[in-house]
Design an enzyme around this catalytic site. Sequence first.
Site, PDB file in Angstrom:
ATOM      1  N   HIS A 125      63.420   9.301  51.681  1.00 42.69           N
ATOM      2  CA  HIS A 125      62.196   9.722  52.368  1.00 42.69           C
ATOM      3  C   HIS A 125      62.262   9.174  53.791  1.00 42.69           C
ATOM      4  O   HIS A 125      62.459   7.982  54.006  1.00 42.69           O
ATOM      5  CB  HIS A 125      60.939   9.194  51.672  1.00 42.69           C
ATOM      6  CG  HIS A 125      59.680   9.639  52.351  1.00 42.69           C
ATOM      7  ND1 HIS A 125      59.044  10.820  52.030  1.00 42.69           N
ATOM      8  CD2 HIS A 125      58.957   9.073  53.356  1.00 42.69           C
ATOM      9  CE1 HIS A 125      57.978  10.959  52.808  1.00 42.69           C
ATOM     10  NE2 HIS A 125      57.909   9.911  53.613  1.00 42.69           N
ATOM     11  N   CYS A 126      62.092  10.056  54.760  1.00 45.07           N
ATOM     12  CA  CYS A 126      62.219   9.672  56.161  1.00 45.07           C
ATOM     13  C   CYS A 126      60.837   9.641  56.822  1.00 45.07           C
ATOM     14  O   CYS A 126      60.177  10.678  56.935  1.00 45.07           O
ATOM     15  CB  CYS A 126      63.129  10.653  56.906  1.00 45.07           C
ATOM     16  SG  CYS A 126      63.367  10.245  58.644  1.00 45.07           S
ATOM     17  N   VAL A 127      60.405   8.460  57.249  1.00 42.86           N
ATOM     18  CA  VAL A 127      59.089   8.338  57.885  1.00 42.86           C
ATOM     19  C   VAL A 127      59.081   9.035  59.239  1.00 42.86           C
ATOM     20  O   VAL A 127      58.024   9.464  59.721  1.00 42.86           O
ATOM     21  CB  VAL A 127      58.682   6.858  58.048  1.00 42.86           C
ATOM     22  CG1 VAL A 127      58.492   6.199  56.707  1.00 42.86           C
ATOM     23  CG2 VAL A 127      59.705   6.092  58.892  1.00 42.86           C
ATOM     24  N   ASN A 130      58.205  12.432  58.358  1.00 40.00           N
ATOM     25  CA  ASN A 130      57.060  12.557  57.462  1.00 40.00           C
ATOM     26  C   ASN A 130      57.385  13.552  56.346  1.00 40.00           C
ATOM     27  O   ASN A 130      56.569  14.373  55.963  1.00 40.00           O
ATOM     28  CB  ASN A 130      55.800  13.008  58.229  1.00 40.00           C
ATOM     29  CG  ASN A 130      54.529  12.818  57.413  1.00 40.00           C
ATOM     30  OD1 ASN A 130      54.472  11.978  56.528  1.00 40.00           O
ATOM     31  ND2 ASN A 130      53.513  13.610  57.699  1.00 40.00           N
TER      32      ASN A 130
END
Length: 282
Positions: A125-127, A130
């Site tokens: 999951h890449c912040v 998003n």
Amino acid sequence: MKRGCRFSFHVSVIVAAIVYIYFSTVFIFIDQWFGLWTSPGLLNAAVFTFFAVMFVYTYALSIVTDPGRIPASFAPDVEDADNPIHEIKRKGGDLRYCQKCSLHKPPRAHHCRVCNRCVLRMDHHCVWLNNCVGHANYKTFFVFIVYAVISCIYSLVLLCGSLTVDSAMDEEQNEGSFRTAYVISGLLLVPLSTALTFFLCWHVYLILQNKTTIEYHEGVRAMWLAEKGGYLYSHPYNLGAYENLISVLGPNIFCWLFPTSKHIGFGLRYRTGVDKLAGTSA
């Protein structure tokens, strides 16, 4: 499949950095080094703009593309002779099932706590997106990283080149806003170029091994357990470097740097080393 565009603080920071670096590069670095309206200036501005546009386009596509959902009707067929490998739970040996989503998990799928759902071939999951990076947007994400590295290094080269131009007018201008622009751009570009280059090399390694980030960490543990038991661990989805490349980037080498993904399939089953030996396809 597209999803709703959801801005976040991290995405806003990236957008602000992109805008700042682009305008600094074109209207300060190129203008100071070559003169913006000269032939070399226009050529560099056009080339840099191309890379910047591809950077922004693939970044936006990575954000809005759904990484891949498990169909509600999916159920593993344990009697399928063409699919001899089924991923099982670490404990108990049962087929993988997500209690939160109430769905069976296809191979390489994992539950994302942030998105609160299972993602096909989940990498991480890449912040900064998003969004999760998974089956449907992994190539787009990888191409985005490639263009990000090219754009940042190109901008850094133009910054350094423009600093070599020494004239009385430049010295006067650099005393004010230009000097501030150089300092801010340098503070952005040096760590960005370093981090993104490392990140690109990491994902090139993963692609050549046909692994996700999650599978890499799981593989380290599996390798340790196998060696402890006197066995040799082999990643089941490793098909060889070239086939690993085309499974992610596509069979046409001329399309590797474009976010096309017609070759990826449904993401419910992936070709394994067993399939390769048997001469079958996923």
